[in-house]
Motif scaffolding. Structure first.
Motif, PDB file in Angstrom:
ATOM      1  N   GLY A   1       0.813  -1.215   0.000  1.00 44.62           N
ATOM      2  CA  GLY A   1       0.000   0.000   0.000  1.00 44.62           C
ATOM      3  C   GLY A   1       0.844   1.261   0.000  1.00 44.62           C
ATOM      4  O   GLY A   1       0.529   2.219   0.700  1.00 44.62           O
ATOM      5  N   GLY A   2       1.931   1.221  -0.760  1.00 41.70           N
ATOM      6  CA  GLY A   2       2.773   2.402  -0.895  1.00 41.70           C
ATOM      7  C   GLY A   2       3.642   2.693   0.313  1.00 41.70           C
ATOM      8  O   GLY A   2       4.295   3.726   0.385  1.00 41.70           O
ATOM      9  N   ARG A   3       3.662   1.747   1.275  1.00 43.25           N
ATOM     10  CA  ARG A   3       4.424   1.970   2.497  1.00 43.25           C
ATOM     11  C   ARG A   3       5.404   0.821   2.654  1.00 43.25           C
ATOM     12  O   ARG A   3       5.076  -0.325   2.359  1.00 43.25           O
ATOM     13  CB  ARG A   3       3.457   1.986   3.679  1.00 43.25           C
ATOM     14  CG  ARG A   3       3.844   2.890   4.836  1.00 43.25           C
ATOM     15  CD  ARG A   3       2.677   3.016   5.814  1.00 43.25           C
ATOM     16  NE  ARG A   3       2.276   1.717   6.366  1.00 43.25           N
ATOM     17  CZ  ARG A   3       2.841   1.162   7.431  1.00 43.25           C
ATOM     18  NH1 ARG A   3       3.800   1.762   8.080  1.00 43.25           N
ATOM     19  NH2 ARG A   3       2.434  -0.016   7.871  1.00 43.25           N
ATOM     20  N   VAL A   4       6.612   1.141   3.120  1.00 43.57           N
ATOM     21  CA  VAL A   4       7.572   0.075   3.391  1.00 43.57           C
ATOM     22  C   VAL A   4       7.181  -0.565   4.718  1.00 43.57           C
ATOM     23  O   VAL A   4       7.111   0.110   5.741  1.00 43.57           O
ATOM     24  CB  VAL A   4       9.002   0.634   3.476  1.00 43.57           C
ATOM     25  CG1 VAL A   4       9.973  -0.476   3.866  1.00 43.57           C
ATOM     26  CG2 VAL A   4       9.402   1.250   2.145  1.00 43.57           C
ATOM     27  N   ILE A   5       6.869  -1.863   4.711  1.00 41.83           N
ATOM     28  CA  ILE A   5       6.529  -2.486   5.995  1.00 41.83           C
ATOM     29  C   ILE A   5       7.710  -3.257   6.577  1.00 41.83           C
ATOM     30  O   ILE A   5       7.812  -3.403   7.784  1.00 41.83           O
ATOM     31  CB  ILE A   5       5.269  -3.383   5.898  1.00 41.83           C
ATOM     32  CG1 ILE A   5       5.438  -4.493   4.873  1.00 41.83           C
ATOM     33  CG2 ILE A   5       4.049  -2.552   5.586  1.00 41.83           C
ATOM     34  CD1 ILE A   5       4.333  -5.519   4.956  1.00 41.83           C
ATOM     35  N   VAL A   6       8.598  -3.740   5.700  1.00 45.50           N
ATOM     36  CA  VAL A   6       9.798  -4.381   6.198  1.00 45.50           C
ATOM     37  C   VAL A   6      10.953  -4.028   5.269  1.00 45.50           C
ATOM     38  O   VAL A   6      10.800  -4.051   4.056  1.00 45.50           O
ATOM     39  CB  VAL A   6       9.631  -5.927   6.272  1.00 45.50           C
ATOM     40  CG1 VAL A   6      10.992  -6.601   6.346  1.00 45.50           C
ATOM     41  CG2 VAL A   6       8.800  -6.343   7.474  1.00 45.50           C
ATOM     42  N   GLY A   7      12.114  -3.708   5.894  1.00 45.73           N
ATOM     43  CA  GLY A   7      13.309  -3.540   5.112  1.00 45.73           C
ATOM     44  C   GLY A   7      13.751  -2.085   4.997  1.00 45.73           C
ATOM     45  O   GLY A   7      13.098  -1.201   5.546  1.00 45.73           O
ATOM     46  N   PRO A   8      14.843  -1.854   4.302  1.00 48.81           N
ATOM     47  CA  PRO A   8      15.646  -2.907   3.666  1.00 48.81           C
ATOM     48  C   PRO A   8      16.425  -3.731   4.691  1.00 48.81           C
ATOM     49  O   PRO A   8      17.012  -3.163   5.615  1.00 48.81           O
ATOM     50  CB  PRO A   8      16.601  -2.129   2.769  1.00 48.81           C
ATOM     51  CG  PRO A   8      16.686  -0.770   3.385  1.00 48.81           C
ATOM     52  CD  PRO A   8      15.392  -0.521   4.086  1.00 48.81           C
TER      53      PRO A   8
ATOM     54  N   VAL B   1       8.385 -10.103  -2.510  1.00 49.64           N
ATOM     55  CA  VAL B   1       9.418  -9.147  -2.129  1.00 49.64           C
ATOM     56  C   VAL B   1       9.418  -8.015  -3.145  1.00 49.64           C
ATOM     57  O   VAL B   1       9.422  -8.260  -4.348  1.00 49.64           O
ATOM     58  CB  VAL B   1      10.786  -9.863  -2.088  1.00 49.64           C
ATOM     59  CG1 VAL B   1      11.913  -8.855  -1.941  1.00 49.64           C
ATOM     60  CG2 VAL B   1      10.815 -10.866  -0.949  1.00 49.64           C
ATOM     61  N   SER B   2       9.401  -6.775  -2.651  1.00 48.81           N
ATOM     62  CA  SER B   2       9.281  -5.637  -3.584  1.00 48.81           C
ATOM     63  C   SER B   2      10.612  -5.299  -4.234  1.00 48.81           C
ATOM     64  O   SER B   2      10.670  -4.961  -5.409  1.00 48.81           O
ATOM     65  CB  SER B   2       8.755  -4.407  -2.844  1.00 48.81           C
ATOM     66  OG  SER B   2       7.597  -4.734  -2.132  1.00 48.81           O
ATOM     67  N   SER B   3      11.677  -5.355  -3.417  1.00 48.85           N
ATOM     68  CA  SER B   3      12.998  -5.166  -4.011  1.00 48.85           C
ATOM     69  C   SER B   3      14.025  -5.889  -3.162  1.00 48.85           C
ATOM     70  O   SER B   3      13.737  -6.317  -2.053  1.00 48.85           O
ATOM     71  CB  SER B   3      13.337  -3.673  -4.124  1.00 48.85           C
ATOM     72  OG  SER B   3      13.363  -3.100  -2.841  1.00 48.85           O
TER      73      SER B   3
END
Ligand SMILES: Nc1ncnc2c1ncn2[C@@H]1O[C@H](COP(=O)(O)OP(=O)(O)OP(=O)(O)O)[C@@H](O)[C@H]1O
Ligand SMILES: [Mg+2]
Lengths: 236, 234
Positions: free
Chosen positions: A16-23, A57-59
């Motif tokens: 949802g456009g938010r980093v929830i974990v990471g990097p 995984v997004s990146s």
């Protein structure tokens, strides 16, 4: 013996456009019990699910070691909230074997053994929805163990268990570790973490704050956050 | 008042003595609507399950279409089937108009969207519950579908029953495509309309009793199914 199992390279999960974990970058060895710790919402569940392959995984990248193929191919996951099938306790536990083509009779026999092993002492004919919270967790554990996994993920497996059941589960996990099962789990029970962990991954706000061997982590946590968490203070 | 009571009594007598016409009409009704329910289930249940677990571009459109079809007035369905199967229509050569087959076809069109929609709803819920487990256990596609259909079987039976219930009470479409021909295409609902029009209230009421009885039986079955379903969930 597998020295390295998996390496995370700047892994990031956005929802949802938010980093929830990471990097997050970290390495996990091929043996023992790794304990993910950290306050609510730290990202433990997300990390475990990403390792298991349930979360996109997004990146960044997750590299599995060549030698760890056996581990990777025989995984099981015990979810934080047990997933209840609309079946009897016996058939729920037997289900993974049924998927793998084991005949019903044999699968049910194994399921009964597994129920016994995790200390699930209820009528196995009844529907899983009628189990108590702790019994549901034991059912889910039995359902994971019936596959004899090489790599076992457990997300707060004893959150609803009483003291005795918790100890029983810990004995089972110890036993599996001794037989070479690789375990990655999370817990809020600091006593349990001390008793079981070989190494600790401490998370906060989706970041990896500290990764250390168990003894080092509990005797001398390096970060303020881990110190505060272990003392039961508010983690900033 | 007395007339009505007497009429009721005579109607009850027709039912109890198993009046030949009454039995024939009831049996044809059951045959048509059960046939439609079986065919509608064979199409609607897999379709509903398929829509619940597969993501494809046109999915939303198909679901919207299904919901729109659910609201289709039976008379209009009857009209369309009539035009298709009429002597000069594209399927006229089959000679199916005014036969029970045409009635089954019309009812299949009416109830399949209902069955598919109820099945879709149920399987979607189950899939949401089971998703992580089935993915974690690496269940293959056919295994996932088999698991969902089996564990959702009560809800699926509910869908079929709902379709049958809709069919047995439907009058608009079968009246048009069946023609309400005595000893050929006369069913409960069309016979009631006819007998009432003729002023033959005894027969109309007797037919009504049977229809009400069937409706109650269907609803009872639905109720029992949904109760066992809930009972096993909470
Ligand atoms: N699909 C999602 N969409 C949006 N936010 C999410 C999603 N999944 C998780 N999050 C958020 O990511 C953060 C980490 O969640 P996660 O479940 O991994 O925490 P946790 O460490 O397991 O916490 P707990 O100890 O309470 O179980 C939380 O703030 C959560 O709200
Ligand atoms: Mg969690």
């Amino acid at each position: 013996m597998v020295n390295a199992m998996v390496a995370l390279d700047r892994v990031e999960l956005r929802r949802g456009g938010r980093v929830i974990v990471g990097p997050i970058s970290l390495r996990l060895g091929g043996e023992g019990i790794t304990m993910a710790m950290g306050p609510n919402g730290a990202g433990k569940t997300t990390l475990l699910r990403a390792l298991h392959g349930l979360e996109r995984v997004s990146s960044g990248q997750i590299h599995w070691d060549e030698d760890a193929r056996a581990l990777r191919e025989r995984q099981a996951f015990v979810f934080q909230t047990p997933i209840l099938m609309r079946r009897s306790v016996l058939d729920s536990i037997a289900y993974p074997l049924r998927l793998r083509g084991v005949r019903r009779g044999a699968a049910r026999e194994r399921a009964a053994e597994c129920a016994e092993n995790v200390g699930l002492r209820v009528s196995l004919r009844k529907d899983v929805s009628t189990l108590s919270g702790g019994e549901k967790q034991k059912m889910a554990l039995a359902r994971a163990l019936i596959m004899d996994p090489a790599l076992l993920f457990l997300d707060e497996p004893s959150a609803n268990l009483d003291g005795r059941s918790t100890r029983e589960i810990e004995e089972i996990l110890d036993h599996f570790r001794a037989r070479g099962t690789r375990i990655v789990m999370s817990t809020h029970d600091i006593g349990q973490a001390r008793r079981l962990a070989d190494d600790v991954v401490f998370m906060h706000h989706g970041h990896l704050v500290e990764q250390a061997p168990s003894a080092a982590f509990f005797d001398a946590p390096q970060s303020q956050q881990a110190k505060a968490y272990l003392q039961g203070d508010i983690v900033i | 008042m007395n007339d009505i009571l007497q009429g009721l009594a005579r109607a009850a007598k027709l039912v109890v003595t198993l009046n030949a016409d009454l039995v024939e009409i009831t049996l044809l009704s059951l045959q048509v609507s059960l046939g439609a329910a079986v065919i509608g289930s064979a199409i609607g249940l897999p379709l509903g399950a398929w829509l619940a677990i597969n993501r494809f571009p046109a999915r939303r459109t198909v679901i919207a279409l299904l919901n729109a079809l659910m609201g289709l007035p039976p008379v209009v369905v009857g009209l369309i089937v009539y035009v298709l199967f009429s002597r000069s229509g594209p399927l006229g050569v089959l000679g199916l108009l005014f036969t029970p087959t045409a009635m089954v076809i019309a009812q299949v069109i009416i109830i399949t969207p209902i069955i598919a929609s109820v099945a879709h709803q149920a399987i979607r819920e189950l899939w949401a519950d089971y998703h992580d487990l089935l993915i974690s256990l690496e269940a293959r596609r056919h295994q996932r579908i088999a698991t969902l259909l089996w564990d959702g079987r009560r809800a699926l039976m509910t869908a079929s029953l709902a379709g049958f219930g809709r069919g047995i009470g439907e009058v608009g479409a079968i009246m048009i495509v069946g023609g309400n021909i005595d000893h050929a295409t006369r069913v409960l609902t069309t016979a009631i309309a006819l007998e009432t029009g003729k002023g033959e209230f005894d027969m109309a009421l007797a037919l009504g009793f049977v229809l009400i009885g069937l409706a109650i039986a269907v609803n009872l079955a639905l109720h029992i199914l949904s109760r066992t379903e809930r009972g096993s969930r909470w």
